[in-house]
Design a protein around this motif. Sequence first.
Motif, PDB file in Angstrom:
ATOM      1  N   ILE A 248       0.834  -1.207   0.000  1.00  0.00           N
ATOM      2  CA  ILE A 248       0.000   0.000   0.000  1.00  0.00           C
ATOM      3  C   ILE A 248       0.866   1.253   0.000  1.00  0.00           C
ATOM      4  N   ALA A 249       1.991   1.197   0.730  1.00  0.00           N
ATOM      5  CA  ALA A 249       2.882   2.366   0.793  1.00  0.00           C
ATOM      6  C   ALA A 249       3.503   2.667  -0.563  1.00  0.00           C
ATOM      7  N   TRP A 250       3.964   1.647  -1.280  1.00  0.00           N
ATOM      8  CA  TRP A 250       4.527   1.880  -2.614  1.00  0.00           C
ATOM      9  C   TRP A 250       3.484   2.512  -3.528  1.00  0.00           C
ATOM     10  N   ASN A 251       2.244   2.109  -3.372  1.00  0.00           N
ATOM     11  CA  ASN A 251       1.189   2.615  -4.242  1.00  0.00           C
ATOM     12  C   ASN A 251       0.741   4.031  -3.870  1.00  0.00           C
ATOM     13  N   SER A 252       1.164   4.518  -2.702  1.00  0.00           N
ATOM     14  CA  SER A 252       0.714   5.823  -2.221  1.00  0.00           C
ATOM     15  C   SER A 252       1.380   6.983  -2.953  1.00  0.00           C
ATOM     16  N   GLY A 253       2.541   6.740  -3.551  1.00  0.00           N
ATOM     17  CA  GLY A 253       3.304   7.817  -4.172  1.00  0.00           C
ATOM     18  C   GLY A 253       4.363   8.385  -3.250  1.00  0.00           C
ATOM     19  N   ALA A 254       4.384   7.931  -1.989  1.00  0.00           N
ATOM     20  CA  ALA A 254       5.405   8.343  -1.027  1.00  0.00           C
ATOM     21  C   ALA A 254       6.483   7.260  -0.934  1.00  0.00           C
ATOM     22  N   LEU A 255       7.581   7.578  -0.271  1.00  0.00           N
ATOM     23  CA  LEU A 255       8.681   6.639  -0.109  1.00  0.00           C
ATOM     24  C   LEU A 255       8.471   5.803   1.148  1.00  0.00           C
ATOM     25  N   PRO A 256       8.371   4.473   1.025  1.00  0.00           N
ATOM     26  CA  PRO A 256       8.211   3.644   2.225  1.00  0.00           C
ATOM     27  C   PRO A 256       9.542   3.387   2.920  1.00  0.00           C
ATOM     28  N   VAL A 257       9.528   3.428   4.242  1.00  0.00           N
ATOM     29  CA  VAL A 257      10.682   3.095   5.076  1.00  0.00           C
ATOM     30  C   VAL A 257      10.175   2.224   6.222  1.00  0.00           C
ATOM     31  N   VAL A 258      10.811   1.081   6.439  1.00  0.00           N
ATOM     32  CA  VAL A 258      10.428   0.206   7.549  1.00  0.00           C
ATOM     33  C   VAL A 258      11.178   0.639   8.803  1.00  0.00           C
ATOM     34  N   VAL A 259      10.431   0.858   9.886  1.00  0.00           N
ATOM     35  CA  VAL A 259      11.027   1.234  11.174  1.00  0.00           C
ATOM     36  C   VAL A 259      10.720   0.124  12.175  1.00  0.00           C
ATOM     37  N   LEU A 260      11.750  -0.603  12.573  1.00  0.00           N
ATOM     38  CA  LEU A 260      11.604  -1.680  13.546  1.00  0.00           C
ATOM     39  C   LEU A 260      11.868  -1.111  14.939  1.00  0.00           C
ATOM     40  N   THR A 261      10.871  -1.222  15.803  1.00  0.00           N
ATOM     41  CA  THR A 261      10.965  -0.638  17.137  1.00  0.00           C
ATOM     42  C   THR A 261      11.217  -1.713  18.198  1.00  0.00           C
ATOM     43  N   LYS A 262      11.563  -1.256  19.393  1.00  0.00           N
ATOM     44  CA  LYS A 262      11.714  -2.115  20.569  1.00  0.00           C
ATOM     45  C   LYS A 262      12.750  -3.217  20.368  1.00  0.00           C
ATOM     46  N   ALA A 263      13.867  -2.865  19.730  1.00  0.00           N
ATOM     47  CA  ALA A 263      14.942  -3.835  19.530  1.00  0.00           C
ATOM     48  C   ALA A 263      15.480  -4.345  20.854  1.00  0.00           C
ATOM     49  N   ASP A 264      15.363  -3.525  21.914  1.00  0.00           N
ATOM     50  CA  ASP A 264      15.854  -3.923  23.231  1.00  0.00           C
ATOM     51  C   ASP A 264      15.012  -5.032  23.857  1.00  0.00           C
TER      52      ASP A 264
END
Length: 353
Positions: free
Chosen positions: A138-154
């Motif tokens: 869905i993000a690729w289709n939005s026209g914006a740049l997708p970036v995955v943010v992985l949280t809570k690595a700790d």
Amino acid sequence: MRNEINMRQYGLSETLEKSAERFADLTVSRVLSQEKGIYRLVSSQGDKWGEISGRFHYDVQTKSEYPAVGDFVMADWNKSGGNAVIHHVLPRKSSFIRKAAGEKNEEQVVAANIDTVFLCMSLNNDFNLRRLERYISIAWNSGALPVVVLTKADLCGDPDHKLFEVSSAAAGVDVLVTNTVNQNGYEQIYPYLADGKTIAFIGSSGVGKSTLINFLLGERHLETNGLRKDDKGRHTTTHRELILLPSGGMVIDTPGMRELGMWDAGDGIDQTFSDIEKLAQRCRFRDCTHSGSEPGCAVQEAVERGELRLERLRSYQKLMNENRYAEDTQGYLTEKRQRFKNIAKINKKNRKG
């Protein structure tokens, strides 16, 4: 006397200014938040509540035509002190659209005029590759740049292994890993922040979106809650909101999504699953469904050789089928709405006659 607000810092571009010139009697404004048909707007004159005009409501064909958070609109600012009245939505450069939650087949614009979509997923119990593939499509289709943010690595016992899995499922997408323990746990975010640029934070409930935004703001602007007994975060955000950062740039916080249905995201699916699309070009038949029944299927052969995981293929097929259904529904609903409007015009004409 109040200083005039510089709308450049809110993302107003020269292109949008030219689009606004034909509405000389109205004020270009940006939607900061929305709740039950009432919109919080900002313009060079300040900020105030607004609502759409009756004519706007009558002319709307689809739900996605209504103003959404991040939209630039033309409004009568109503200097007498009442609510501003929105008459037009200026062309969007991007929009994150999903199927609205529930049984109704309607689309919903989650955020508009965004430059980057931060797809947030925690590395603890929220981790789900199949859901991430849906978000990326869905993000690729939005026209914006997708970036995955992985949280809570700790809170993750094996972050390197999960990072490898995410990188395999998110080819061509930047992947950032954050944590709340180290002082520099969010420093990878900063390169994406810039004056006039908008970042939308999208993800499930409790993945840490509000915590991250509070860090960028340098204050507790958004409410956050701790972990539940099952190690998942608690949902806190209740509405979408565009927030100006003191360091420059803007963020849009969104409520956690229990459902993220596809809505006309075919190109995004193709880009997310580019590995399967490349394999499909070698299939014997152009209309191969990769279901295992057709001979000469290069995709199924890749699965048998261990080069493609069966779970990823099934995810691709599920999203493609879901998107085809959404496309068929979209065409039907547009035709139905137009038919009712035509009937209303005829009845109005007959009443005048």
